[in-house]
Design a protein around this motif. Structure first.
Motif, PDB file in Angstrom:
ATOM      1  N   MET A  20      67.986  72.936 104.946  1.00 17.95           N
ATOM      2  CA  MET A  20      67.592  71.238 104.411  1.00 17.95           C
ATOM      3  C   MET A  20      67.849  72.016 103.217  1.00 17.95           C
ATOM      4  O   MET A  20      68.643  72.455 102.925  1.00 17.95           O
ATOM      5  CB  MET A  20      65.671  72.106 103.779  1.00 17.95           C
TER       6      MET A  20
ATOM      7  N   CYS B 290      65.379  66.742 104.275  1.00 17.73           N
ATOM      8  CA  CYS B 290      63.902  66.947 103.314  1.00 17.73           C
ATOM      9  C   CYS B 290      64.810  67.934 102.484  1.00 17.73           C
ATOM     10  O   CYS B 290      66.107  68.719 102.596  1.00 17.73           O
ATOM     11  CB  CYS B 290      63.343  68.196 104.844  1.00 17.73           C
TER      12      CYS B 290
ATOM     13  N   VAL C 215      58.596  71.944  99.895  1.00 20.06           N
ATOM     14  CA  VAL C 215      59.692  71.331 101.122  1.00 20.06           C
ATOM     15  C   VAL C 215      58.752  69.838 100.541  1.00 20.06           C
ATOM     16  O   VAL C 215      58.225  69.472 100.742  1.00 20.06           O
ATOM     17  CB  VAL C 215      59.480  71.583 102.616  1.00 20.06           C
TER      18      VAL C 215
ATOM     19  N   LEU D 139      59.465  66.035 101.992  1.00 18.85           N
ATOM     20  CA  LEU D 139      59.658  65.302 103.150  1.00 18.85           C
ATOM     21  C   LEU D 139      60.606  64.235 102.900  1.00 18.85           C
ATOM     22  O   LEU D 139      61.110  63.969 101.510  1.00 18.85           O
ATOM     23  CB  LEU D 139      58.428  64.967 103.557  1.00 18.85           C
TER      24      LEU D 139
ATOM     25  N   LEU E 246      56.322  68.133 109.520  1.00 15.78           N
ATOM     26  CA  LEU E 246      58.105  68.168 110.318  1.00 15.78           C
ATOM     27  C   LEU E 246      57.636  67.656 111.968  1.00 15.78           C
ATOM     28  O   LEU E 246      59.103  67.709 112.417  1.00 15.78           O
ATOM     29  CB  LEU E 246      58.277  69.675 109.988  1.00 15.78           C
TER      30      LEU E 246
END
Length: 281
Positions: free
Chosen positions: A15, A60, A72, A74, A91
């Motif tokens: 990410m 992400c 996280v 998105l 996810l």
């Protein structure tokens, strides 16, 4: 010989990460770096090195808060802590198959890499053993470093000299260091080139921390992918392959930019810290 120009950390493997002004370096690398990864039911560890299967992870972002909790963000802006079970659901929807986020590296976790068309992207012997998977991509399969989510080295360093050299070679390309996912960007004062080629085996003092330079960093397809506002550009790695193929262990001459480091002495590193090199005896 230079100073720290930028610091980056990537709490979730593959990410987008976070820019830091200072970081604690532990024996295992930057504190909080690649502590999590996305896995699927086959045991594959999510890596954008296989873009057709995992490339959406680069849309992400992962970050740590002041309490050390990983969050996280998105692509639609939704932000969730890694402990939220809804994150696995979202996810899985993003990637089009069941996946889950883990802080534990599987004992036999597989790491899949797309095989680039240009020479020097993978060792010749590895290229010969590649297979085509269900996505239609030619891939090779390896493993992460034991007990971790690192591909190999604990810390990854890129020099401004190397980036300047590649801008000379391929002026149309945007050689923003973020493409190469470094932990340390070193502002060297040697002009365009690859001073780090002479560093393997040497010790590098960076702020309070001491590192050993291990090996040049072989590059995969990831620098060619989109990162934030940086566009897709296949020419990035073709340029590196033309200009800088160097020996890596017994694997032959590979397309490299940057070096991997091991940690010899933990400590804090800050942007602006001086860097000193003690050559190998």
């Amino acid at each position: 010989m230079g100073a720290v120009a930028a610091l980056y950390r990537y709490p979730v493997k593959s990410m987008l990460g976070e820019t830091l002004s200072a970081v604690a370096v532990a024996e295992t690398g930057f504190l909080g770096d690649r502590t999590h990864a996305v896995l699927d039911e086959t045991g594959a560890v999510g890596s954008a090195k296989h873009p057709r299967k995992w490339g959406a992870l680069l849309r992400c972002r992962s970050r740590r808060d002041d309490l050390g909790m990983v969050q996280v963000v998105l692509p639609d802006g939704t932000a969730l802590p890694v402990a939220d079970p809804e994150l696995d659901v979202l996810l899985s929807k993003l990637l089009g198959r069941p996946v889950f986020l883990s802080a534990v590296a599987p004992e036999r976790g597989r790491l899949e890499r797309a095989v680039p068309e240009y020479e020097g992207g993978v060792p010749d012997a590895v290229r010969a053993s590649a297979s085509v998977d269900a996505t239609g991509a030619s891939i090779t399969t390896g493993s992460v470093a034991p007990g971790t989510f690192f591909d190999f080295g604990q810390v990854h360093l890129v020099t401004t000299s190397a980036l300047a050299r590649m801008r000379e070679v391929y002026p149309a390309g945007d050689f923003d260091p973020r493409r190469f996912r470094p932990n340390l960007v070193v502002d060297t004062d040697t002009g365009p080139g690859f001073p780090e080629d002479a560093w393997p085996g040497a010790r590098l003092r960076v702020g309070e921390a001491l590192f050993r330079v291990v090996v040049p960093t072989p590059r995969c397809v990831v620098p060619t992918l989109g990162h934030d506002e940086l566009p897709v550009d296949p020419g990035i790695m073709r340029a590196v392959a033309r200009d800088h193929r160097v020996p890596v262990f017994d694997l032959g001459r590979l397309s490299c930019l940057g070096v991997y480091l091991d940690v010899l002495e933990p400590g804090t590193v800050r942007v602006g810290d001086a860097i000193t090199l003690r050559e190998a005896a």
